[in-house]
Enzyme design. Structure first.
Site: not given
Length: 488
Positions: A34, A439
């Protein structure tokens, strides 16, 4: 993680869905495995074992739970962030390399012998490459059986099985029932309805929390005209697959992403699904990322406002690298214009059955000698050098790429500086700690937050790629508008 019995058992006791995909729990008294969040009664510790993958549990003789459907949980984020051989192999298996090229092809892509690969995967994951690929085929088949109305013969070949008999035998072994019973068990519920004939509709599960607006807004704002568009609330794109052309429309929801796929060849469905998941970073671990980044007072309010931001990635690493080079030192709008020229001149024309897409993005071979009006000569040379290296195999950018080697090869190319290398590592190769410090948007965000980016970013490791997404989120920029103000 599956080796830590106490931690895993506590996760099962609390039915903590955050651990779904990290491991599976197998119960010897029932013969079933499970997901950790299964709603069934918690088994006794003496009857429990934990396995890293469904394939390992299947190899140990366990069948998938019919209640919690462990195969329908998000993928393990471990394979996205790790750079070792096992993780690289798992990413390549998800991309269909074993089904297309066999274990020999997988080993060649990794740079190891078949015996070494089988030994590493057996020790690390409890199953070899063939068993892992088999488990993936079974999981794909179950998804199609339960969520679509495709004929079962089409499901078999779409999931990658070589024959109907192999399909039937595997489904019986893994799920303890034939395919017809799996479909019957969904009751009167029909499969997800496609908006047009020939489409396959899937629900792509996500690991929550899932703040989808950032990734979708970024993809929309930077969409390559001809290859990508926003239509009816969905981000759509064309892409090249191993057996043909594909088109996908992706619509975000709080707990899943709806994918509408048009494929020339159903055999490409598992690969297309894996690439869509990679594009949207659906298997990321937002909890682990948030725990680190929220410790910084500068980022905490941003994370509280939108927990679970994702990295906008790619379906094609070669394409992403080319687009990064085109976008050097220009605005988002200018980068889109240049990309549109490249696509129109070198891309392959296609016919979109459900929208306005007109081309596939050109391959590295198409771009070996590409020239694009409007770019400086140095960037043209960088574009050509990049695509020649990709086409010749001197630079490897794919789901199984060796990250340090790819970084070194990128840095050695003319015109590929630190910014380009970091963005390609972040969006193309999924490096969670890539950081484009140069950046302009990152620098502006640092100023708005009042933090010195270069020095401050150390505290964000190893999740600086996700910190970048939060930094960008403070900007007044189209990459933060979803739905976009204007559709493409």
């Amino acid at each position: 993680m599956h080796d830590d019995f106490t931690r895993c058992y506590r996760a099962v006791q609390s039915r903590d869905a955050r651990f779904d995909g990290w491991f599976v729990i197998a119960v010897s008294s029932t013969g079933i495995y499970c997901r950790p969040s299964c709603p069934a009664r918690t088994p006794l510790p003496a009857n429990v074992s934990f396995h890293p993958t469904a394939a390992a549990a299947q190899r140990a003789g366990y069948r998938a739970c019919k209640r919690c459907r462990p195969d329908a949980s998000p993928g393990s984020p471990e394979w996205d962030v790790r750079t070792d051989v096992a993780a690289r192999a798992m990413r390549l298996i998800a991309d269909g390399v074993v089904d297309r090229d066999g274990v020999t092809g997988l080993a060649a892509r990794l740079g190891y012998t078949v015996r070494q690969v089988e030994r590493v995967l057996g020790a690390e994951l409890g199953a070899g490459p063939l068993a892992l690929a088999r488990a993936q085929r079974a999981q794909t088949a179950r998804t199609l059986i339960e969520s679509t109305d495709l004929p079962l013969s089409d499901v078999a070949f779409a999931a990658g099985f070589s024959s109907i008999r192999q399909f039937n035998d595997t489904i019986r072994a893994v799920f303890d029932c034939p395919p017809t019973q799996l479909r019957h068990r969904r009751g009167g519920r029909r499969g997800l309805r496609a908006p047009e004939a020939g489409a396959v509709v899937l629900r792509l599960p996500v690991r929550k929390p899932f703040s989808h607006d950032g990734a979708f807004a970024h993809l929309a704002a930077t969409a390559a005209p001809g290859c990508e568009e926003v239509r009816d609330g969905a981000f759509r794109r064309s892409f090249r697959l191993p057996h043909g052309v594909g088109f996908v429309g992706l619509t975000p929801h709080d707990d899943h992403v709806r994918a509408v796929l048009h494929l020339e060849d159903f055999r490409d469905l598992p690969v297309a699904t894996a690439r869509c998941r990679r594009l949207l970073d659906l298997d990321a671990d937002p909890t682990a990322m948030s725990e680190v980044l929220s410790a910084d007072p500068a980022l905490r309010p941003l994370i509280t406002r939108a927990p679970g931001r994702r990295i906008p990635r790619t379906v094609d690493e070669h394409e992403l690298a080319t687009r990064v080079v085109l976008g050097q030192q220009v605005s988002t709008a200018a980068a889109r214009t240049l990309t549109a020229r490249l696509v129109t001149e070198y891309g392959r024309p296609v016919s979109d059955p459900a929208g306005g897409l007109t081309h596939l993005f050109p391959t590295a071979g198409d771009l070996r000698d590409a020239t694009v009006p409007g770019i400086p000569g140095a960037r043209r040379d960088a574009l050509q050098a990049l695509n020649r290296a990709l086409d010749d195999g001197d630079l490897v950018l794919d789901p199984g790429a060796d990250l340090p080697r790819a970084r070194a090869a990128l840095s050695a190319l003319p015109g590929i500086g630190g910014w380009s290398t970091e963005v390609i590592a972040m969006r193309g190769l999924g490096d969670p700690d890539a950081f484009p410090a140069a950046d302009a948007g990152v620098r502006t965000a640092g100023e708005l937050l009042g933090v010195p980016i270069a020095e401050h970013s150390v505290r964000w490791r190893p999740w600086r790629s996700y910190a970048t997404q939060y930094l960008w989120s403070v900007l007044d920029h189209p990459i933060n508008h979803w739905p976009p103000k204007e559709t493409t």
